[in-house]
Design a protein around this motif. Structure first.
Motif, mmCIF file in Angstrom:
data_model
loop_
_atom_site.group_PDB
_atom_site.id
_atom_site.type_symbol
_atom_site.label_atom_id
_atom_site.label_comp_id
_atom_site.label_asym_id
_atom_site.label_seq_id
_atom_site.Cartn_x
_atom_site.Cartn_y
_atom_site.Cartn_z
ATOM 1 N N ARG A 70 1.121 86.568 15.195
ATOM 2 C CA ARG A 70 0.713 84.813 15.167
ATOM 3 C C ARG A 70 0.871 84.903 16.089
ATOM 4 O O ARG A 70 1.535 84.707 17.344
ATOM 5 N N PRO A 71 0.948 83.088 16.741
ATOM 6 C CA PRO A 71 0.146 82.711 17.997
ATOM 7 C C PRO A 71 1.802 82.933 19.221
ATOM 8 O O PRO A 71 1.787 82.643 19.884
ATOM 9 N N TYR A 72 2.833 81.873 18.475
ATOM 10 C CA TYR A 72 4.073 82.617 18.431
ATOM 11 C C TYR A 72 4.587 83.821 18.691
ATOM 12 O O TYR A 72 5.638 83.788 19.946
ATOM 13 N N HIS A 76 5.594 85.031 22.601
ATOM 14 C CA HIS A 76 7.281 86.296 22.892
ATOM 15 C C HIS A 76 6.586 87.162 23.745
ATOM 16 O O HIS A 76 7.033 87.989 24.323
ATOM 17 N N PHE A 83 -4.230 73.646 26.748
ATOM 18 C CA PHE A 83 -5.413 73.549 26.202
ATOM 19 C C PHE A 83 -6.203 72.819 26.515
ATOM 20 O O PHE A 83 -6.290 71.994 27.613
ATOM 21 N N ARG A 87 -2.658 69.247 24.991
ATOM 22 C CA ARG A 87 -1.446 68.895 23.636
ATOM 23 C C ARG A 87 -0.148 68.303 24.072
ATOM 24 O O ARG A 87 0.638 70.473 23.653
ATOM 25 N N PHE A 89 3.797 67.435 23.651
ATOM 26 C CA PHE A 89 4.132 67.321 23.186
ATOM 27 C C PHE A 89 4.829 65.327 22.630
ATOM 28 O O PHE A 89 5.664 64.716 23.977
ATOM 29 N N LEU A 92 7.321 62.716 23.286
ATOM 30 C CA LEU A 92 8.783 63.313 23.962
ATOM 31 C C LEU A 92 8.826 62.816 25.202
ATOM 32 O O LEU A 92 7.814 63.003 26.255
ATOM 33 N N ILE A 100 11.403 72.788 25.149
ATOM 34 C CA ILE A 100 11.485 73.569 23.847
ATOM 35 C C ILE A 100 9.855 74.778 24.309
ATOM 36 O O ILE A 100 10.612 75.607 23.892
ATOM 37 N N HIS A 103 12.511 77.375 24.451
ATOM 38 C CA HIS A 103 13.800 78.054 23.576
ATOM 39 C C HIS A 103 13.005 79.569 23.402
ATOM 40 O O HIS A 103 14.790 79.673 22.376
ATOM 41 N N ALA B 178 13.286 72.612 18.781
ATOM 42 C CA ALA B 178 11.512 73.053 18.049
ATOM 43 C C ALA B 178 11.730 72.313 16.189
ATOM 44 O O ALA B 178 9.900 72.406 16.920
ATOM 45 N N SER B 181 9.632 69.598 17.747
ATOM 46 C CA SER B 181 8.077 70.174 18.533
ATOM 47 C C SER B 181 6.644 70.358 16.837
ATOM 48 O O SER B 181 6.147 69.800 17.114
ATOM 49 N N ILE B 187 0.781 73.175 16.531
ATOM 50 C CA ILE B 187 -0.494 74.534 17.752
ATOM 51 C C ILE B 187 0.445 74.206 19.006
ATOM 52 O O ILE B 187 0.059 75.391 18.963
ATOM 53 N N ALA B 189 3.440 73.897 19.197
ATOM 54 C CA ALA B 189 4.316 74.613 19.088
ATOM 55 C C ALA B 189 4.341 76.176 18.826
ATOM 56 O O ALA B 189 5.439 76.933 19.791
ATOM 57 N N GLU B 190 3.647 76.435 18.212
ATOM 58 C CA GLU B 190 3.591 77.524 18.283
ATOM 59 C C GLU B 190 2.891 78.517 19.366
ATOM 60 O O GLU B 190 3.665 79.552 20.215
ATOM 61 N N ILE B 194 6.900 79.009 19.528
ATOM 62 C CA ILE B 194 7.746 78.708 18.472
ATOM 63 C C ILE B 194 7.754 79.093 17.098
ATOM 64 O O ILE B 194 6.329 78.775 16.320
ATOM 65 N N ASN B 195 8.144 79.943 16.481
ATOM 66 C CA ASN B 195 7.939 80.118 14.629
ATOM 67 C C ASN B 195 7.945 78.222 13.881
ATOM 68 O O ASN B 195 9.088 78.301 13.444
ATOM 69 N N SER B 196 6.339 78.074 14.027
ATOM 70 C CA SER B 196 6.603 77.089 12.980
ATOM 71 C C SER B 196 7.630 76.720 11.533
ATOM 72 O O SER B 196 7.930 76.028 10.745
ATOM 73 N N THR B 197 6.595 78.419 10.999
ATOM 74 C CA THR B 197 7.376 78.531 9.443
ATOM 75 C C THR B 197 8.868 78.334 9.084
ATOM 76 O O THR B 197 9.542 77.599 8.370
ATOM 77 N N TYR B 199 10.812 77.214 11.708
ATOM 78 C CA TYR B 199 11.907 75.780 11.408
ATOM 79 C C TYR B 199 11.253 75.160 10.557
ATOM 80 O O TYR B 199 12.633 74.376 10.380
#
Ligand SMILES: Nc1ncnc2c1ncn2[C@@H]1O[C@H](COP(=O)(O)OP(=O)(O)OP(=O)(O)O)[C@@H](O)[C@H]1O
Ligand SMILES: [Mg+2]
Lengths: 254, 313
Positions: A70-72, A76, A83, A87, A89, A92, A100, A103, B178, B181, B187, B189-190, B194-197, B199
């Motif tokens: 997955r993207p996150y 890691h 992008f 994109r 935030f 904020l 963020i 994190h 998180a 975000s 998109i 955030a990931e 960040i693991n969106s699911t 959070y």
């Protein structure tokens, strides 16, 4: 090799956006990915960062397969991106955008946050000073408290790179970082990109239509057309390659 | 100690004054029953609104069945206090934990999906919970479940304060950022690791837990709980409080909960007017302040000079 894409393909229905792509990038290289609109450049980034799953092929990063993550999880592993269509935030603050991205390196649990244990304050202080230091590098420190969407376009692009750097990547993917910048901003960006690579032992793969930037900073270039690599080599080789001139650069670029 | 800065001391003082003032008035028998019931309801709804705001406002998800979690907390705590003769604290906590567990089990499969499946699911959960308690004779079925009053002002007030502090501290941390975000741009955030699911589920579970606590408080004060109390209308009311106050603003949710509870109290003789006025209020706010009374901003004590914690929301 830090990154190795082997026979990478992606189809959207009948459309082959990326077809049998083979790319190798070594640690510390600064590589460009160019090609006409719709050639599949952004799709390569989306495959690499787990936004799309490849239809075929392998993606090896730092010796490990990153396909199917997955993207996150890709982030890691040490790949960060910006992008093409910014994109941030947007609502904020500039500094929160960067925090963020820190994190995954935060050193306290949600539980410690709720109880405001010492680890919370220690880690938050550390993130605050790291974020400010990073903004300093990107000449955005004075903007730390501003709402991100209120920044001028060029600064938003810089903030996106700063935010990506906060994830502490080994490989940075930049999707048209100079889009919308004036020539002066673009020159500043070129210096920044070189400086980042040299100072953070970073490897950079960038997509760009601005040839002055691509030819100026990239040591090696891949040219994509209809999802396939039609040429690769040094800027000098690419500039004079007849296939590239025909497909992308046009006669006037010579 | 960083916690004891000027701003927090002022808030603590204000909290103690409110608590002590009301407590003294109760002791002196200055507060008629009508007002004490509504003070209690304000506490319950402040917890419900701020916890729903964590899900809908801070994390940007769309739950429309918060009364279902309130019901779970209410019935579970009632079972512990009436059937098992457990102490009040244990009863309320048990209600919160079971509510959180249901929230987790419902949230995990639903929040993985893209799109607004949570709305449909929570709507369903709200209905199912009502039907289950309606048909369970062990908890009184349709007639309701009689529960002795053990909650007093001290319990209600401090549980509300604790809930609000939990939400505030969570929101203003890297974990809260998180969640924010994910609301701002999933998109991105990931892509920032960040693991969106995770959070979304975390916010939903914490929100369900606190909704359950509110239910426990309610059940052990009102003498009687009935399945119909926790209808879609109640969920809708909580949602209105959050939207009125401004999605994403915790202090806004508190203001929304107080305003709506007071309004309902004064209009309780005219239930049809209550509905009309709620709708009207919502329309007026949406017309003139589409982001709610406070937007995503928070009331803060910036004028006190000392710099507080940096705000994520
Ligand atoms: N999610 C998608 N679904 C269907 N088709 C897609 C999708 N994403 C990209 N495509 C198609 O794949 C092709 C490659 O798109 P891509 O965005 O990778 O091009 P690009 O090289 O980045 O172009 P540009 O220079 O305009 O940004 C295009 O024809 C595009 O329409
Ligand atoms: Mg593109």
């Amino acid at each position: 090799m830090l990154l190795k894409l082997e026979h990478l393909s992606k189809s959207f229905g009948g459309l082959k956006a990326v077809a049998d792509l083979n790319i190798e990038i070594g640690q510390g290289e600064l590589v460009g990915l160019i090609g006409p609109n719709g050639a599949g450049k952004t799709t390569v980034f989306n495959l690499l960062t787990g936004v799309y799953e490849p239809s075929e092929g392998k993606m090896i990063f730092a010796g490990k397969d990153v396909g199917g993550l997955r993207p996150y999880q890709v982030t890691h592993r040490g790949i960060a991106r910006t992008f093409q269509n910014i994109r941030l935030f947007g609502d904020l603050s500039v500094i929160d955008n960067v925090k963020i991205a820190f994190h995954q390196h935060a050193k306290y649990s949600a539980f410690s946050a709720i109880l405001r244990l010492p680890s919370f304050f220690r880690s938050e202080d550390e993130m605050e000073s790291k974020a400010l230091a990073l903004l300093e590098v990107f000449h955005l420190r004075g903007r730390a408290g501003e709402v991100a969407k209120n920044l001028p376009y060029g600064e938003q692009r810089r903030l996106e790179i700063a935010r990506a750097m906060a994830t502490e990547p080994r490989l940075l993917l930049l999707d048209e970082p100079a889009a919308g910048m004036n020539p002066q901003e673009t020159r500043g960006l070129m210096e920044l990109i070189r400086w980042l690579r040299d100072n953070f032992q970073l490897t950079i793969l960038l997509i760009e239509h601005d040839m002055s930037l691509v030819m100026g900073v990239c040591e090696r270039i891949y040219v994509l057309d209809y999802g396939m690599i039609i040429a690769s080599g040094t800027p000098e080789e690419i500039r004079t390659d007849p296939k590239v001139i025909e497909a992308y650069l046009g006669e006037e670029a010579i | 100690m960083k916690v004891l800065n000027k701003k927090n001391l002022v808030i603590l003082l204000a909290v103690l004054v409110v608590y002590g003032g009301v407590q003294a008035a109760i002791a002196a028998r200055l507060i008629p029953p009508f007002y004490s019931v509504n003070l209690m309801l304000i506490c319950v709804y402040v917890i419900l609104a701020t916890s729903l705001n964590l899900i809908n406002g801070v994390t940007g998800q769309f739950s429309i069945g918060h009364a279902g979690f309130m019901a779970i907390g209410a019935y579970l705590s009632a079972i512990v206090s009436v059937k098992l003769h457990g102490p009040l604290g244990a009863a309320i906590l048990a209600g919160g934990i079971v509510s959180a567990a249901v929230g987790f089990l419902v949230g995990l499969p639903t929040l993985r999906l893209k799109g607004d499946y949570l709305a449909i699911t929570t709507l369903g959960v709200g209905q199912i919970v009502q039907v289950v308690f309606f048909n369970t004779n062990y908890v009184g079925g349709a007639a309701g479940f009689t529960v002795p009053r053990t909650v007093n002002w001290t319990w209600a007030f401090w549980l509300t304060v604790i809930s609000v502090v939990i939400i505030h501290n969570f929101t203003n941390s890297t974990h809260g950022r998180a969640c924010i975000s994910v609301r701002e741009n999933e998109i991105a955030a990931e892509a920032m690791g960040i693991n969106s699911t995770k959070y979304k589920v975390m916010a939903f579970t914490l929100g369900s837990f606190l909704g359950g606590l509110a239910g426990g408080l309610y059940a052990n004060y009102m003498y009687l709980i009935q399945p119909t109390t926790f209808s879609f209308l109640t969920s809708f009311n909580i949602l209105v409080m959050v939207v009125l106050g401004g999605l994403g603003s915790m202090t806004g949710s508190i203001v929304g909960a107080v305003v709506m509870t007071v309004l309902s109290a004064y209009l309780s003789q005219f239930p049809e007017w209550r509905m009309v006025l709620t709708a009207l209020l919502l329309i007026v706010v949406m017309l003139f302040r589409p982001s709610g009374l406070l937007g995503t901003k928070e009331f803060n004590l910036g004028f006190l000079g000392k710099k507080g914690e940096s705000r994520a929301a």
